[in-house]
Design a protein around this motif. Structure first.
Motif, PDB file in Angstrom:
ATOM      1  N   GLU A   4       1.088   3.471   3.911  1.00 37.15           N
ATOM      2  CA  GLU A   4       0.504   3.192   5.211  1.00 37.15           C
ATOM      3  C   GLU A   4       0.998   4.176   6.269  1.00 37.15           C
ATOM      4  O   GLU A   4       2.129   4.622   6.233  1.00 37.15           O
ATOM      5  CB  GLU A   4       0.847   1.760   5.644  1.00 37.15           C
ATOM      6  CG  GLU A   4       0.273   0.692   4.723  1.00 37.15           C
ATOM      7  CD  GLU A   4       0.600  -0.707   5.201  1.00 37.15           C
ATOM      8  OE1 GLU A   4       0.295  -0.996   6.366  1.00 37.15           O
ATOM      9  OE2 GLU A   4       1.176  -1.487   4.417  1.00 37.15           O
ATOM     10  N   SER A  10      -7.854  -5.615  -2.678  1.00 35.28           N
ATOM     11  CA  SER A  10      -7.951  -4.185  -2.969  1.00 35.28           C
ATOM     12  C   SER A  10      -9.423  -3.833  -3.145  1.00 35.28           C
ATOM     13  O   SER A  10     -10.209  -4.621  -3.672  1.00 35.28           O
ATOM     14  CB  SER A  10      -7.168  -3.824  -4.232  1.00 35.28           C
ATOM     15  OG  SER A  10      -7.734  -4.452  -5.368  1.00 35.28           O
ATOM     16  N   GLU A  66     -10.862   6.382  -5.423  1.00 31.51           N
ATOM     17  CA  GLU A  66      -9.781   5.956  -4.527  1.00 31.51           C
ATOM     18  C   GLU A  66      -9.790   4.440  -4.320  1.00 31.51           C
ATOM     19  O   GLU A  66     -10.775   3.766  -4.612  1.00 31.51           O
ATOM     20  CB  GLU A  66      -9.896   6.658  -3.172  1.00 31.51           C
ATOM     21  CG  GLU A  66      -9.630   8.153  -3.216  1.00 31.51           C
ATOM     22  CD  GLU A  66      -9.642   8.772  -1.837  1.00 31.51           C
ATOM     23  OE1 GLU A  66      -9.118   9.887  -1.689  1.00 31.51           O
ATOM     24  OE2 GLU A  66     -10.183   8.144  -0.894  1.00 31.51           O
ATOM     25  N   CYS A 114      -8.592   1.414  -1.363  1.00 34.68           N
ATOM     26  CA  CYS A 114      -8.037   1.035  -0.070  1.00 34.68           C
ATOM     27  C   CYS A 114      -7.839  -0.481  -0.077  1.00 34.68           C
ATOM     28  O   CYS A 114      -8.171  -1.152  -1.071  1.00 34.68           O
ATOM     29  CB  CYS A 114      -8.945   1.470   1.093  1.00 34.68           C
ATOM     30  SG  CYS A 114     -10.486   0.544   1.233  1.00 34.68           S
ATOM     31  N   TYR A 115      -7.316  -1.015   1.018  1.00 39.88           N
ATOM     32  CA  TYR A 115      -6.976  -2.434   1.053  1.00 39.88           C
ATOM     33  C   TYR A 115      -7.534  -3.086   2.313  1.00 39.88           C
ATOM     34  O   TYR A 115      -7.711  -2.433   3.348  1.00 39.88           O
ATOM     35  CB  TYR A 115      -5.464  -2.622   0.971  1.00 39.88           C
ATOM     36  CG  TYR A 115      -4.891  -2.140  -0.333  1.00 39.88           C
ATOM     37  CD1 TYR A 115      -4.733  -3.001  -1.408  1.00 39.88           C
ATOM     38  CD2 TYR A 115      -4.552  -0.798  -0.513  1.00 39.88           C
ATOM     39  CE1 TYR A 115      -4.233  -2.553  -2.626  1.00 39.88           C
ATOM     40  CE2 TYR A 115      -4.050  -0.338  -1.716  1.00 39.88           C
ATOM     41  CZ  TYR A 115      -3.900  -1.223  -2.773  1.00 39.88           C
ATOM     42  OH  TYR A 115      -3.414  -0.778  -3.972  1.00 39.88           O
ATOM     43  N   ILE A 170     -13.497   6.815   4.736  1.00 37.75           N
ATOM     44  CA  ILE A 170     -12.103   6.528   4.378  1.00 37.75           C
ATOM     45  C   ILE A 170     -11.891   6.381   2.877  1.00 37.75           C
ATOM     46  O   ILE A 170     -10.744   6.307   2.427  1.00 37.75           O
ATOM     47  CB  ILE A 170     -11.609   5.239   5.071  1.00 37.75           C
ATOM     48  CG1 ILE A 170     -12.256   3.990   4.461  1.00 37.75           C
ATOM     49  CG2 ILE A 170     -11.859   5.290   6.562  1.00 37.75           C
ATOM     50  CD1 ILE A 170     -11.551   2.704   4.858  1.00 37.75           C
ATOM     51  N   LEU A 171     -12.984   6.351   2.087  1.00 38.85           N
ATOM     52  CA  LEU A 171     -12.839   6.056   0.661  1.00 38.85           C
ATOM     53  C   LEU A 171     -13.585   7.096  -0.160  1.00 38.85           C
ATOM     54  O   LEU A 171     -14.796   7.248  -0.029  1.00 38.85           O
ATOM     55  CB  LEU A 171     -13.375   4.651   0.363  1.00 38.85           C
ATOM     56  CG  LEU A 171     -12.997   4.012  -0.972  1.00 38.85           C
ATOM     57  CD1 LEU A 171     -11.489   3.908  -1.116  1.00 38.85           C
ATOM     58  CD2 LEU A 171     -13.633   2.631  -1.093  1.00 38.85           C
ATOM     59  N   TYR A 191      -6.629  -0.510   5.217  1.00 35.58           N
ATOM     60  CA  TYR A 191      -5.550   0.464   5.182  1.00 35.58           C
ATOM     61  C   TYR A 191      -5.433   1.061   3.791  1.00 35.58           C
ATOM     62  O   TYR A 191      -5.971   0.543   2.808  1.00 35.58           O
ATOM     63  CB  TYR A 191      -4.216  -0.169   5.592  1.00 35.58           C
ATOM     64  CG  TYR A 191      -3.735  -1.301   4.703  1.00 35.58           C
ATOM     65  CD1 TYR A 191      -2.825  -1.069   3.675  1.00 35.58           C
ATOM     66  CD2 TYR A 191      -4.181  -2.612   4.904  1.00 35.58           C
ATOM     67  CE1 TYR A 191      -2.374  -2.106   2.865  1.00 35.58           C
ATOM     68  CE2 TYR A 191      -3.749  -3.653   4.101  1.00 35.58           C
ATOM     69  CZ  TYR A 191      -2.840  -3.398   3.079  1.00 35.58           C
ATOM     70  OH  TYR A 191      -2.408  -4.417   2.281  1.00 35.58           O
ATOM     71  N   LYS A 192      -4.739   2.201   3.726  1.00 41.59           N
ATOM     72  CA  LYS A 192      -4.486   2.851   2.449  1.00 41.59           C
ATOM     73  C   LYS A 192      -2.973   2.965   2.273  1.00 41.59           C
ATOM     74  O   LYS A 192      -2.223   2.909   3.241  1.00 41.59           O
ATOM     75  CB  LYS A 192      -5.144   4.235   2.409  1.00 41.59           C
ATOM     76  CG  LYS A 192      -6.666   4.156   2.554  1.00 41.59           C
ATOM     77  CD  LYS A 192      -7.313   5.515   2.677  1.00 41.59           C
ATOM     78  CE  LYS A 192      -7.402   6.214   1.334  1.00 41.59           C
ATOM     79  NZ  LYS A 192      -8.210   7.458   1.430  1.00 41.59           N
ATOM     80  N   THR A 234      -4.102   5.942   8.468  1.00 39.72           N
ATOM     81  CA  THR A 234      -4.809   5.270   7.382  1.00 39.72           C
ATOM     82  C   THR A 234      -4.858   3.764   7.580  1.00 39.72           C
ATOM     83  O   THR A 234      -5.012   3.015   6.630  1.00 39.72           O
ATOM     84  CB  THR A 234      -4.130   5.587   6.031  1.00 39.72           C
ATOM     85  OG1 THR A 234      -2.748   5.204   6.099  1.00 39.72           O
ATOM     86  CG2 THR A 234      -4.229   7.063   5.722  1.00 39.72           C
ATOM     87  N   GLU A 235      -4.726   3.316   8.825  1.00 37.59           N
ATOM     88  CA  GLU A 235      -4.887   1.902   9.151  1.00 37.59           C
ATOM     89  C   GLU A 235      -5.985   1.784  10.204  1.00 37.59           C
ATOM     90  O   GLU A 235      -5.928   2.414  11.252  1.00 37.59           O
ATOM     91  CB  GLU A 235      -3.597   1.296   9.678  1.00 37.59           C
ATOM     92  CG  GLU A 235      -3.762  -0.191  10.016  1.00 37.59           C
ATOM     93  CD  GLU A 235      -2.481  -0.824  10.524  1.00 37.59           C
ATOM     94  OE1 GLU A 235      -2.435  -2.051  10.636  1.00 37.59           O
ATOM     95  OE2 GLU A 235      -1.528  -0.082  10.823  1.00 37.59           O
TER      96      GLU A 235
END
Length: 517
Positions: free
Chosen positions: A438, A489, A469, A471-472, A464-465, A434-435, A442-443
């Motif tokens: 949220e 992270s 950037e 994301c998690y 997604i990245l 996710y980013k 973005t999940e």
């Protein structure tokens, strides 16, 4: 009237024959009542196959093989169906698309002409199949394509609803006279502008007191830029701004989450139906890519069940869910670049430089193990290598520096990270990427969790990245009587060029209490 430009393409013919054989074989093997309902949708199934990966985890699609494996440019296969009552009554025609003689213009002229005497449409604005076949010069009788042309005709003022009792009748207007004075190049531009407005209208919505207006300018920008479809979602709908008053409209947060997920799912269908499919399958201004192999069984069974359910409930979205799904990537086509007057990137993918087309064809449609292995060895997609820093959220000093391919699917990235943590993926209760902040856009969760929305099987790390950037990643596993949760992270530090002979993914540095992997 201008005629279609037919073209010869032996590579395309072999690919078309492959689809015909596999579809026919699967269809005949199914022992299920009512399967003939789906025969009218063969063009839609073929479209999805044509843009799906022939080898998992690559972007080698029939569309790519045709473009780079043969000398023809702007040639596309079209399914011509002569009957929807029994299997086998369909064939393929290879058409040359050009701005001066575009097939959609020929089809549109013939369709509008058919409405001179009035045509009855059903509740989905569809013609009867035999009525569609009778359209002068029309080749593609795909029901959704014909309905799309009807919508264009209505919105452009050439077709209108006429007074009638007990039936929905439509006929031409006086404006039809001007069609004779418009050449196909001008007509194509007018059709495109109308299509952009239709796309803008269906993709704009209001949800939870928030207005999401998708302008014509945004549609045109997306067509020219291309890239991951995920980026469209983020740009179109951004992050949901949900305040307390909105949340109170729901009895609990679970119901609110279900509403968000359902709306996200619907937007995905609409994005394909009103943006990706029209501008790829009808206009041919973009080429799409589904980064997974087409499953004949799954697609056919899903559609059969959807047709049965639709007959009971009468909800159009049921059919749409079986026919449409947003792809992973897309790019402006050669024809699209000419239409938009931009430069077309025609750099040949590495695999087509290292292997001859005959061996590629054996690997992708004849299942030659040796050629398939060779393709995977030399396959070099247009992705770079990501240098990532993976850190524990609770303790950033514990981290890993790793390199992975940009096109690594998120579900495989999960397996890799779990391996770094020395945890067995089979014991995984749940995981997600996710980013922040949220939102449903973005999940990314695996399909086994049963959540609707973006699934890790359908997205890559690169989708997604972006550069710089973060994301998690969250992993939940059983731990005795309790659950153990890892939160990490993932920062993209830089993008590098592939090193020859290097096997990815790989660990460059590991700063933690565990042994280096």
């Amino acid at each position: 009237m201008t005629n279609y430009e037919f073209a010869e393409n032996k590579i395309m013919d072999r690919l078309n024959d492959s689809f015909r054989y596999e579809f026919d074989d699967m269809y005949r093997s199914l022992k299920i009542q009512g399967k003939s309902r789906i025969l009218k949708y063969i063009p839609s199934l073929f479209r999805k196959w044509y843009y799906s990966a022939l080898i998992e985890d690559t972007v080698i699609t029939p569309a790519m093989v045709t473009e780079y494996g043969s000398n023809g440019k702007n040639i596309y296969p079209v399914v011509r169906t002569s009957s929807i009552n029994r299997i086998g009554n369909f064939d393929f025609i290879n058409l040359k698309y050009s701005l001066e003689n575009h097939p959609i213009c020929i089809d549109f002229r013939g369709l509008v002409e058919r409405f001179r005497g009035g045509v009855a449409l059903n509740e989905r604005m569809q013609m009867e199949f035999e009525e569609a076949r009778a359209i002068n010069n029309v080749i593609n009788c795909d029901p959704d394509y014909i309905t799309y042309l009807i919508m264009l005709g209505i919105d452009m003022g050439y077709i209108e609803k006429m007074p009638s009792v007990g039936v929905e009748m439509y006929c031409t207007t006086d404006k039809i006279k001007e069609l004779d004075n418009i050449n196909n190049r001008e007509l194509l531009s007018r059709l495109f502008e109308c299509a952009v407005k239709i796309s803008s209208s269906y993709l704009s919505d209001a949800f939870l007191d928030e207005s999401y207006n998708i302008s014509a300018g945004m549609i045109k920008k997306w067509l020219i830029e291309g890239g991951p479809v995920d980026k469209i979602f983020e740009e179109a709908y951004g992050e949901f701004s949900i305040d307390v008053s909105m949340a109170m409209a729901f009895e609990d947060m679970d119901k609110m989450e279900m509403a968000l997920t359902a709306n996200t799912y619907l937007r995905g269908l609409l994005l394909d139906k009103w943006f990706l499919t029209p501008f790829s399958g009808y206009f041919r201004f973009i080429d799409t890519t589904y980064m997974y192999e087409f499953s004949y069984y799954d697609e056919i069974m899903y559609l059969i069940n959807a047709e049965k359910t639709y007959e009971i409930l009468g909800e159009e979205e049921i059919i749409d869910a079986a026919l449409y799904a947003p792809c992973t990537l897309y790019k402006t086509s050669c024809l699209g670049a000419e239409f938009f007057n931009i430069e077309y990137n025609d750099r040949k993918p590495f695999v087509f430089e290292k292997m001859n087309i005959e061996n590629i064809m054996k690997g992708v449609i004849e299942d030659s193990i040796e050629d398939r292995r060779k393709i995977l060895e030399v396959y070099e997609p247009e992705f770079n290598v990501y240098n990532l820093k993976i850190s524990f959220v609770e303790n950033e000093k514990i981290c890993y520096n790793v390199q992975i391919k940009e096109n690594m699917p998120l579900n495989e990235f999960h397996t890799f990270i779990a391996g770094l943590l020395r945890e067995h993926v089979m014991l995984c209760k749940s995981y997600r990427f996710y980013k922040i902040p949220e939102s449903p856009f973005t999940e990314y969760t695996p399909s086994f969790m049963g959540l609707r929305g973006p699934h890790t099987e359908d997205y890559t790390v690169g989708a997604i990245l972006g550069d710089g950037e973060t994301c998690y990643y969250e992993l939940v596993i059983p731990g005795g009587e309790n659950l153990v949760t890892y939160r990490m992270s993932i920062e993209l530090e830089n993008i590098a060029v592939n090193e020859a002979g290097t096997q990815y993914p790989r660990v460059l540095k590991s700063l933690n209490n565990k042994k280096k992997v």
